[in-house]
Enzyme design. Structure first.
Site, PDB file in Angstrom:
ATOM      1  CG  ASP A 142      -0.504  40.762   9.010  1.00  0.00           C
ATOM      2  OD1 ASP A 142      -0.680  39.853   9.858  1.00  0.00           O
ATOM      3  OD2 ASP A 142      -0.483  40.562   7.778  1.00  0.00           O
ATOM      4  CD  GLU A 161      -3.506  44.211  17.313  1.00  0.00           C
ATOM      5  OE1 GLU A 161      -3.453  44.119  18.554  1.00  0.00           O
ATOM      6  OE2 GLU A 161      -4.281  43.518  16.607  1.00  0.00           O
ATOM      7  CE1 TYR A 162       5.721  39.648  15.176  1.00  0.00           C
ATOM      8  CE2 TYR A 162       6.152  40.612  13.014  1.00  0.00           C
ATOM      9  CZ  TYR A 162       6.546  39.815  14.075  1.00  0.00           C
ATOM     10  OH  TYR A 162       7.767  39.192  14.037  1.00  0.00           O
ATOM     11  CG  ASP A 163       3.892  45.283  10.411  1.00  0.00           C
ATOM     12  OD1 ASP A 163       4.587  44.249  10.549  1.00  0.00           O
ATOM     13  OD2 ASP A 163       3.197  45.511   9.405  1.00  0.00           O
ATOM     14  CB  SER A 212      24.581  12.460   0.457  1.00  0.00           C
ATOM     15  OG  SER A 212      25.441  13.458   0.074  1.00  0.00           O
ATOM     16  CD  GLU A 224      12.141  13.187   8.954  1.00  0.00           C
ATOM     17  OE1 GLU A 224      12.506  12.689  10.020  1.00  0.00           O
ATOM     18  OE2 GLU A 224      12.812  14.033   8.331  1.00  0.00           O
ATOM     19  CE  LYS A 231      16.852  13.873  -0.476  1.00  0.00           C
ATOM     20  NZ  LYS A 231      17.184  15.108  -1.187  1.00  0.00           N
ATOM     21  CG  ASP A 285      14.788  20.055  -4.375  1.00  0.00           C
ATOM     22  OD1 ASP A 285      15.974  19.932  -4.000  1.00  0.00           O
ATOM     23  OD2 ASP A 285      14.450  20.150  -5.571  1.00  0.00           O
ATOM     24  NE  ARG A 311      26.071  17.392   2.533  1.00  0.00           N
ATOM     25  CZ  ARG A 311      26.877  16.929   1.590  1.00  0.00           C
ATOM     26  NH1 ARG A 311      27.238  17.722   0.602  1.00  0.00           N
ATOM     27  NH2 ARG A 311      27.307  15.695   1.625  1.00  0.00           N
ATOM     28  CE1 TYR A 341      18.357  17.036   7.925  1.00  0.00           C
ATOM     29  CE2 TYR A 341      17.033  18.396   6.463  1.00  0.00           C
ATOM     30  CZ  TYR A 341      18.265  17.890   6.843  1.00  0.00           C
ATOM     31  OH  TYR A 341      19.384  18.226   6.139  1.00  0.00           O
ATOM     32  CE  LYS A 344      15.557  11.630   8.353  1.00  0.00           C
ATOM     33  NZ  LYS A 344      15.502  12.935   9.015  1.00  0.00           N
ATOM     34  CE  LYS A 401      15.697  12.693  -5.239  1.00  0.00           C
ATOM     35  NZ  LYS A 401      17.088  12.825  -5.658  1.00  0.00           N
ATOM     36  CB  CYS A 408      41.264   2.443 -26.186  1.00  0.00           C
ATOM     37  SG  CYS A 408      41.351   4.140 -25.593  1.00  0.00           S
ATOM     38  CB  CYS A 433      45.569   4.373 -26.686  1.00  0.00           C
ATOM     39  SG  CYS A 433      44.879   3.017 -25.718  1.00  0.00           S
ATOM     40  CB  CYS A 452      41.273   1.952 -22.217  1.00  0.00           C
ATOM     41  SG  CYS A 452      42.949   1.997 -22.857  1.00  0.00           S
ATOM     42  CB  CYS A 512      45.291   4.888 -22.446  1.00  0.00           C
ATOM     43  SG  CYS A 512      43.946   5.761 -23.259  1.00  0.00           S
TER      44      CYS A 512
HETATM   45  S1  IVH Z   1      18.064  13.561   6.981  1.00  0.00           S
HETATM   46  C1  IVH Z   1      22.642  12.021   6.967  1.00  0.00           C
HETATM   47  N1  IVH Z   1      15.721  14.404   6.358  1.00  0.00           N
HETATM   48  O1  IVH Z   1      18.574  15.614   1.751  1.00  0.00           O
HETATM   49  C2  IVH Z   1      21.717  12.830   6.161  1.00  0.00           C
HETATM   50  N2  IVH Z   1      17.520  15.053   4.963  1.00  0.00           N
HETATM   51  O2  IVH Z   1      20.467  13.822   0.296  1.00  0.00           O
HETATM   52  C3  IVH Z   1      20.491  12.991   6.962  1.00  0.00           C
HETATM   53  N3  IVH Z   1      16.871  16.507   3.131  1.00  0.00           N
HETATM   54  O3  IVH Z   1      21.573  17.073   2.692  1.00  0.00           O
HETATM   55  C4  IVH Z   1      19.597  13.889   6.300  1.00  0.00           C
HETATM   56  N4  IVH Z   1      14.751  16.600   3.607  1.00  0.00           N
HETATM   57  O4  IVH Z   1      19.535  18.478   2.946  1.00  0.00           O
HETATM   58  C5  IVH Z   1      17.004  14.406   6.022  1.00  0.00           C
HETATM   59  N5  IVH Z   1      13.566  15.092   5.963  1.00  0.00           N
HETATM   60  C6  IVH Z   1      14.853  15.089   5.638  1.00  0.00           C
HETATM   61  C7  IVH Z   1      15.330  15.809   4.523  1.00  0.00           C
HETATM   62  C8  IVH Z   1      16.679  15.752   4.216  1.00  0.00           C
HETATM   63  C9  IVH Z   1      15.695  17.018   2.785  1.00  0.00           C
HETATM   64  C10 IVH Z   1      18.127  16.756   2.409  1.00  0.00           C
HETATM   65  C11 IVH Z   1      19.264  17.171   3.284  1.00  0.00           C
HETATM   66  C12 IVH Z   1      20.420  16.328   2.910  1.00  0.00           C
HETATM   67  C13 IVH Z   1      19.958  15.703   1.648  1.00  0.00           C
HETATM   68  C14 IVH Z   1      20.558  14.328   1.564  1.00  0.00           C
END
Ligand code: IVH
Length: 674
Positions: A33, A35-37, A82, A114, A116, A118, A137, A229, A293, A317, A411, A414, A429, A434
């Protein structure tokens, strides 16, 4: 001298880049570290002495550039969508079946799975191999420019590192997730606690907060990390599959998650899901599911996307974080589309750091399915940003005295009879008058997803409606200062502020107006699609079914709802009233131009040559100005055509700004930025 400094700088940058990649991406450092610094300090000193030699891709940007005044908007070439969520093997099977049906293919094909992550989705644009723009985004179409902030994330390459002989693409747009490690998050919150600053609820919020800092030096101090990704914007064509994309990106120097796997069956996908669930507690970053995917990019393209999410991927999920509490009451809320939603009032309980007091019960079927009763002990969960929900009743905690929840037939607002549309779970309703629906529509129109009329939040809109000042959307533009000021809790000042806000919103981007109307199935994303496609309110209003369905991302339900809405004479009348009241709807590109004549009132006198009167008036309105038909104290500018008479003399006496038709056109063109 300068020549050797340039050489030394180039050498230092290469060395630092190499070691940073080994350390941050490959997790395999070959120098200490210290040396890098030392190399890094030498780079900073040398650049300070030769500021003209600082390059866009220099590792010195890692320490954070000077603060920026705002985060500028950046359009995404391709929308950032999404992912649809699934929660079970059955739903995964249904997804695979759906894909198969859509593609009409029988033979097996591969999936990539892959983790997901967070964190926060970002887009990175590289030109000639150098990172030039990084953005959030945002709403999916337009994000915020956070280039300087992203440059401080150590594992994001500032320059691509292709293999020997390998060409770098002219432009490469990659997408990935920025996140904070669990350790980094704990450390950050410890520091904040010591400093008496509010704590972040979870690593994702902390990552978002860190990236959206106006001062990149603050971002640089947060231990942010990154996994790429995918690609966006056509370069996919260079590759045949998601797996080869990720391999290429890894070669270019990007961190790619090491649990990416190619699967050939639902069983294999499930194994990956279980594996990730098992190793999850030991990972130093948060994952909330498995992304599945379709591997082949050609197939991905054939599958396409809805307005919300691609058809070629889903997020499987993980079960969300849960807690138990008691249902104290159930309230029935009437939304702006008439849907009656039961909402449980809960004994407040902490779930994953957030105090949960209410949970949606969705609809009547849901209450019956869960056999929920008042005073039941229940398991509640929060999944991501989703509204808390009740998972199940803890039957063992029942005393037998819990009263059933009676769903109303009428309702609650109303008293009109409620109706259930066959095939829909919602009870509605259907009384178009209303008051609860009207109120919710008005709240939506004035609210953040609508015109964002500051000062007219939920409470104040309720008050205006109760006082009879607002009955319909156009009434917002008819508000009277004296009447407002006379309301309980209001004064001249707050009334004046609200009138000024309303006035300033008279020029509305088309997308915003469409979203504000609160049409069923038309959210922000769809409103954007429609605005871009039609570019004009009247074209949208007169569009037929076929034209609507032709738009990528608009389905049957949405088209139907749009037709219903715009064919309803009351809605047509309401929109006409808005326009008559001086509301000007501008297409997306015109937004920049909207405010340049704000506060100015134009009077036209005499005959115009190049423009018709109407065109001239529209020009003023499009730029946020107003038009008067007679001379008065309000008028600020007079445009004089042929044979101008007494009005010109009067304007001269009053000392108003006087323009010829030609100078008026120069004025609006300048304001156009041309
Ligand atoms: S692919 C068209 N791959 O999940 C959307 N998304 O709910 C393609 N995310 O906004 C996204 N890990 O931020 C993809 N391995 C992964 C991911 C990933 C996390 C998030 C991404 C996206 C959200 C969608």
């Amino acid at each position: 001298m300068a020549h050797s400094a340039a050489q030394r700088l180039a050498h230092l940058r290469d060395e630092i880049r190499l070691h940073a990649h080994r350390y941050y991406v490959l997790d395999a450092p070959v120098i200490a570290d210290g040396e890098y610094d030392a190399l890094f300090q030498e780079l900073l000193a040398l650049e300070a002495a030769h500021p003209d030699l600082v390059t866009e891709d220099s590792p010195s940007h890692r320490v954070g550039g000077p603060p920026v005044p705002t985060l500028e908007p950046v359009g995404h070439a391709e929308p950032m969508l999404s992912l649809d969520n699934i929660f079970s093997v059955a739903e995964c099977t249904a997804f695979v079946e759906r894909v198969r049906r859509h593609l009409r293919i029988e033979n097996p094909f591969a999936f990539v799975t892959e983790p997901k992550l967070d964190g926060l989705a970002v887009e990175l644009v590289y030109r000639q191999g150098v990172l030039v723009v990084g953005s959030t985004r945002g709403d999916g179409q337009v994000g915020e420019n956070i280039t300087a902030q992203l440059k401080t994330v150590a594992s994001i390459p500032l320059r691509l590192q292709p293999a020997e002989q390998e060409a770098v693409p002219e432009q490469l747009v990659v997408r990935g997730e920025v996140f904070l490690s669990k350790k980094g998050f704990a450390q950050l919150n410890r520091q904040r606690q010591e400093a008496g600053e509010p704590l972040f609820a979870n690593p994702r919020n902390a990552a978002a907060g860190s990236l959206r800092q106006l001062d990149p030096r603050i971002t640089a101090r947060r231990p942010l990390d990154f996994f790429v990704y995918g690609l966006a914007g056509g370069e996919e064509l260079l590759f045949s599959s998601q797996a080869t994309v990720l391999t290429a990106l890894r070669r270019f120097g990007f961190p790619v998650n090491n649990m990416v796997t190619v699967c050939h069956s639902i069983d294999e996908i499930e194994i990956q899901y279980q594996r990730l669930l098992t190793v999850r507690p030991g990972l130093d970053y948060e994952v909330d599911g498995l992304v599945v995917k379709v591997d082949d990019l050609g197939l991905q393209q054939r599958l396409g996307a809805t307005a919300r999410a691609p058809r070629w991927a889903v997020a499987w999920k993980f079960p969300a974080v849960q807690a138990t509490t008691v249902v104290e009451d159930v309230e029935f809320q009437v939304g702006r589309t008439g849907a009656v939603t039961p909402v449980a009032h809960l004994r407040p309980v902490l779930v994953n750091g957030v105090l949960v007091k209410r949970a949606t019960l969705h609809n009547r079927d849901e209450i019956e399915r869960k056999d929920l009763r008042l005073h039941d002990t229940v398991l509640v969960q929060r999944a991501g940003d989703v509204i808390p929900e009740i998972v199940k009743v803890i039957a063992e905690a029942r005393t037998g005295l819990e009263p059933p929840i009676v769903f109303p037939d009428h309702c609650p607002e109303c008293s009109h009879q409620l109706a259930k549309v066959p095939g829909e779970a919602v009870v509605r309703c259907i009384n178009p008058y209303c008051p609860a629906q009207q109120l919710q529509k008005l709240i939506h129109f004035a609210g953040k997803s609508g015109l964002d009329l500051e000062g007219l939040g939920k409470k104040n809109v309720e008050q205006l409606v109760r006082a009879g000042l607002v009955r319909s959307i156009p009434d917002f533009f008819r508000l009277d200062g004296d009447q407002l000021a006379g309301l309980d809790g209001w004064g001249e000042r707050s009334a004046g502020n609200v009138l000024a806000v309303v006035e300033s919103r008279k020029t509305i981007p088309l997308a915003q107006l469409i979203g504000a109307l609160g049409i069923r199935h038309v959210g922000e994303v769809t409103a954007g699609l429609l605005a871009r496609h039609f570019n004009d309110l009247h074209r949208l209003m007169s569009a037929d079914r076929e034209q609507l369905l032709h738009i990528e991302g608009i389905g049957e339900q949405t088209a139907e709802s749009l037709l219903d809405y715009f064919q309803d004479p009351e809605n047509q009348e309401m929109i006409k009233e808005l326009l008559d009241l001086g509301v000007v709807v501008v297409a997306g590109q015109d937004i920049e131009q909207q405010a340049s004549l704000t506060g100015r009132v134009f009077l036209f006198t005499g005959g115009l040559q190049a423009l018709s009167r109407e065109e001239a008036k529209q020009l003023v309105k499009r730029h946020g100005g107003q038009v008067a038909t007679s001379i008065s104290q309000r008028v600020t500018d007079v445009v004089v055509g042929d044979k101008a008479g007494s009005k010109l003399r009067k304007a001269e006496e009053m000392g108003l700004a006087i323009h010829s038709e030609a100078s008026f056109m120069v004025l609006v063109n300048q304001e156009n930025g041309q």
